[in-house]
Design a protein around this motif. Structure first.
Motif, PDB file in Angstrom:
ATOM      1  N   PHE A 136       0.849  -1.186   0.000  1.00 24.60           N
ATOM      2  CA  PHE A 136       0.000   0.000   0.000  1.00 24.60           C
ATOM      3  C   PHE A 136       0.886   1.238   0.000  1.00 24.60           C
ATOM      4  O   PHE A 136       1.998   1.217   0.533  1.00 24.60           O
ATOM      5  CB  PHE A 136      -0.894  -0.005   1.247  1.00 24.60           C
ATOM      6  N   ASP A 137       0.391   2.314  -0.619  1.00 23.71           N
ATOM      7  CA  ASP A 137       1.165   3.551  -0.620  1.00 23.71           C
ATOM      8  C   ASP A 137       0.223   4.734  -0.799  1.00 23.71           C
ATOM      9  O   ASP A 137      -0.863   4.605  -1.380  1.00 23.71           O
ATOM     10  CB  ASP A 137       2.200   3.549  -1.750  1.00 23.71           C
ATOM     11  N   THR A 138       0.642   5.884  -0.280  1.00 19.37           N
ATOM     12  CA  THR A 138      -0.133   7.115  -0.424  1.00 19.37           C
ATOM     13  C   THR A 138       0.805   8.280  -0.703  1.00 19.37           C
ATOM     14  O   THR A 138       2.016   8.203  -0.465  1.00 19.37           O
ATOM     15  CB  THR A 138      -0.934   7.436   0.857  1.00 19.37           C
ATOM     16  N   LEU A 139       0.245   9.376  -1.193  1.00 18.20           N
ATOM     17  CA  LEU A 139       1.027  10.598  -1.373  1.00 18.20           C
ATOM     18  C   LEU A 139       1.328  11.221  -0.018  1.00 18.20           C
ATOM     19  O   LEU A 139       0.457  11.291   0.858  1.00 18.20           O
ATOM     20  CB  LEU A 139       0.248  11.616  -2.215  1.00 18.20           C
ATOM     21  N   ARG A 183     -10.844  18.873   4.958  1.00 18.04           N
ATOM     22  CA  ARG A 183     -10.648  17.948   3.837  1.00 18.04           C
ATOM     23  C   ARG A 183      -9.236  17.365   3.960  1.00 18.04           C
ATOM     24  O   ARG A 183      -8.265  17.924   3.454  1.00 18.04           O
ATOM     25  CB  ARG A 183     -10.790  18.655   2.492  1.00 18.04           C
ATOM     26  N   SER A 184      -9.113  16.223   4.639  1.00 20.46           N
ATOM     27  CA  SER A 184      -7.794  15.694   4.991  1.00 20.46           C
ATOM     28  C   SER A 184      -7.378  14.471   4.163  1.00 20.46           C
ATOM     29  O   SER A 184      -6.494  13.738   4.560  1.00 20.46           O
ATOM     30  CB  SER A 184      -7.772  15.321   6.475  1.00 20.46           C
ATOM     31  N   MET A 185      -8.028  14.227   3.020  1.00 20.42           N
ATOM     32  CA  MET A 185      -7.694  13.009   2.283  1.00 20.42           C
ATOM     33  C   MET A 185      -6.371  13.111   1.527  1.00 20.42           C
ATOM     34  O   MET A 185      -5.868  14.208   1.261  1.00 20.42           O
ATOM     35  CB  MET A 185      -8.812  12.621   1.308  1.00 20.42           C
ATOM     36  N   THR A 186      -5.838  11.928   1.212  1.00 22.79           N
ATOM     37  CA  THR A 186      -4.680  11.817   0.331  1.00 22.79           C
ATOM     38  C   THR A 186      -5.057  10.860  -0.796  1.00 22.79           C
ATOM     39  O   THR A 186      -6.199  10.413  -0.877  1.00 22.79           O
ATOM     40  CB  THR A 186      -3.442  11.308   1.093  1.00 22.79           C
ATOM     41  N   PHE A 188       3.077   7.473   5.381  1.00 23.76           N
ATOM     42  CA  PHE A 188       2.359   6.943   4.214  1.00 23.76           C
ATOM     43  C   PHE A 188       1.184   6.049   4.624  1.00 23.76           C
ATOM     44  O   PHE A 188       0.155   6.026   3.952  1.00 23.76           O
ATOM     45  CB  PHE A 188       3.323   6.158   3.319  1.00 23.76           C
ATOM     46  N   VAL A 189       1.338   5.303   5.719  1.00 26.96           N
ATOM     47  CA  VAL A 189       0.234   4.457   6.196  1.00 26.96           C
ATOM     48  C   VAL A 189      -0.582   5.149   7.280  1.00 26.96           C
ATOM     49  O   VAL A 189      -1.739   4.798   7.506  1.00 26.96           O
ATOM     50  CB  VAL A 189       0.764   3.094   6.707  1.00 26.96           C
ATOM     51  N   ASN A 242      -6.329   5.562   6.167  1.00 21.22           N
ATOM     52  CA  ASN A 242      -7.793   5.538   6.300  1.00 21.22           C
ATOM     53  C   ASN A 242      -8.469   6.705   5.592  1.00 21.22           C
ATOM     54  O   ASN A 242      -9.690   6.680   5.387  1.00 21.22           O
ATOM     55  CB  ASN A 242      -8.190   5.537   7.784  1.00 21.22           C
ATOM     56  N   GLU A 243      -7.694   7.722   5.229  1.00 24.07           N
ATOM     57  CA  GLU A 243      -8.253   8.895   4.561  1.00 24.07           C
ATOM     58  C   GLU A 243      -7.937   8.910   3.062  1.00 24.07           C
ATOM     59  O   GLU A 243      -8.215   9.887   2.382  1.00 24.07           O
ATOM     60  CB  GLU A 243      -7.704  10.167   5.210  1.00 24.07           C
ATOM     61  N   ALA A 244      -7.363   7.829   2.556  1.00 26.55           N
ATOM     62  CA  ALA A 244      -6.932   7.782   1.160  1.00 26.55           C
ATOM     63  C   ALA A 244      -8.097   7.546   0.212  1.00 26.55           C
ATOM     64  O   ALA A 244      -9.060   6.849   0.541  1.00 26.55           O
ATOM     65  CB  ALA A 244      -5.883   6.689   0.971  1.00 26.55           C
TER      66      ALA A 244
END
Length: 462
Positions: A172-175, A324-327, A394-395, A399-401
């Motif tokens: 898994f990965d996020t910005l 608005r806290s998503m990535t 990144f993890v 939960n907001e991705a």
């Protein structure tokens, strides 16, 4: 005794004749008895005994398409699986997506020809495009892996269609936001940006230009498309945080899309620009120490450290808008081909490779050579990465991705790359002052419709 002497007549016994009966009746009785015995024997050998005897499993070879250059940890896991399941052999074939290209198209072609893999890795943004080439996961696998409960919410959004799951992520990965700590320290800035207003102010403060206005040190590598790594993902991030519907950019939230594009391109426009098209690729520039802030994924760390082992940087969650806290999430998934001859064995391997124990083993092996392994896709495993401050962000925001139809570095040469091209045209037209954000969005929406219609009609999209 003399045979000629008259003997008394024997008394007739009618029951004796009945008991002995005619010869034909004896034969019929004998045949019926034999048939009954044979039927009982067949029943025992065909129905009863197999239930008590162990069935010899058939030998199966499963072809698995990987997309990584170094498959050693995966091959070790596959070998361990075969030791536990001697009748199932896993053959791993590396499909270098960057050098070979056209992975999605090649995958679809090979599957249609009957020469494709039994199990293959695909990007989360490809699920609609490849749905017809994937088998839905059995409920037993979904339940065992706890897909519904223990994975980040975006995973269900990406992989569950009409109640059926079509794959299992093994990483898994996020910005996240990369910060050059040396540049920040020299400027006396101790707090890293947490909002986009902070990013704008800090980026302008840290940007250094020569007397002619040429950027020497960039405060943030944002605003253009072609020389910004992960530009499609970053623009999508701004759209999502600004309330745009990523699946319908021209719908009710069209103005949110316009405002997000306008904000993004402002980093590369006017006298206050902190980035422009003349600079080298943002990942390379940050690795060289010429950029103060960069937005990227965890795998960028490996490339940056290879370029500059002495680079001093930190990683923190992406900047946010109020409320608005998503990535944005980007990750690879394992799925089973719809044309496999061995679905039971393929799902058995999938269930094994996605187990927490195997993911931990693979992570540990990868960490020996490169500092850390593939980040866990399960939210209940995030705490295991907390001690590593470079990768935990990144993890931490998993939960907001959210996911997006625009994704970088997938090299699919198909639907996603085509969508990225239209997004790039929109950004470039605004930066070049040839289009307003309003007209750029209109052109972008038309391009999206054209691409998605093409793949829907070809059967490669849901």
């Amino acid at each position: 005794m003399d045979e000629n002497i008259n003997q008394p007549p024997q008394e007739y016994n009618p029951q004796a004749d009945v008991a002995s009966g005619p010869p034909i009746k004896k034969i019929v009785s004998l045949v019926i008895g034999l048939v009954v015995i044979v039927l009982i024997a067949v029943l025992v050998f065909v129905v009863v005994l197999p239930k008590f005897s162990k069935k010899e499993p058939k030998n199966v070879t499963l072809k698995y398409w990987s997309i990584y250059e170094d498959n050693a940890p995966l091959e070790a896991a596959a070998a361990d699986f075969t030791r536990k399941n001697p009748n199932i052999k896993i053959v791993i074939e590396n499909q270098d997506i960057k050098s070979l290209g056209k992975y999605a198209t090649r995958l679809a072609t090979r599957i249609n020809q009957g020469t494709g893999p039994d199990i293959f890795r695909f990007h989360n943004s490809w699920t609609p495009e490849l749905k017809d080439y994937l088998l839905p996961l059995p409920q037993s696998v979904v339940k065992t892996l706890q897909l519904q409960d223990k994975y980040y919410p975006v995973v269900e959004n990406d992989l569950k269609i009409n109640g059926a799951w079509y794959g299992v992520p093994t990483h898994f990965d996020t910005l996240a936001l990369f910060v050059n700590t040396e540049i920040f320290n020299k400027a006396g800035i101790n707090n890293y940006p947490t909002t986009w207003d902070d990013v704008i102010a800090t980026a302008r403060q840290l940007t250094v230009k020569d007397p002619d206005g040429k950027i020497i040190t960039s405060g943030a590598s944002l605003g253009t498309f072609d020389n910004v790594a992960h530009a499609p993902d970053i623009v999508s991030l701004l759209m999502a945080q600004n309330g745009a519907n990523l699946k319908d950019l021209g719908g009710k939230t069209r103005q949110n899309t316009i405002d997000a594009l306008d904000f993004y391109t402002s980093f590369a426009k006017g006298d206050t620009a902190v980035w422009d098209n003349t600079l080298e690729n943002s990942k390379l520039a940050f690795a060289k120490g010429n950029v103060a802030m960069y937005i990227g994924y965890s795998w960028d760390i490996f490339e940056m450290k290879n370029i500059n082992p002495n680079l001093q940087f930190a990683v923190v969650p992406v900047p946010k808008l109020p409320g608005r806290s998503m990535t944005v999430a980007s990750y690879w998934v394992d799925g089973v081909s719809s044309k496999t001859k061995y679905p039971e064995e393929a799902f058995k391997f999938l269930n094994y490779i996605a187990s927490t124990e195997v993911m931990q083993t693979i992570y540990a092996q990868e960490a020996k050579t490169r500092g850390f392994g593939e980040l866990y896709p399960r939210s209940d495993m995030a705490g295991q990465l907390k001690s590593n401050t470079l990768i935990y962000p990144f993890v931490q925001q998993g939960n907001e991705a959210v996911s997006t139809m625009f994704s970088s570095d997938t090299y699919d040469a198909a639907m996603i790359d085509a969508l990225n091209q239209y997004l790039g045209n929109a950004v470039n037209s605004i930066v070049d002052d040839s289009s307003s954000p309003d007209s750029a969005v209109d052109t972008l929406v038309k391009g999206i419709t054209e691409v998605t219609t093409k793949y829907e009609s070809s059967g490669q999209s849901k």
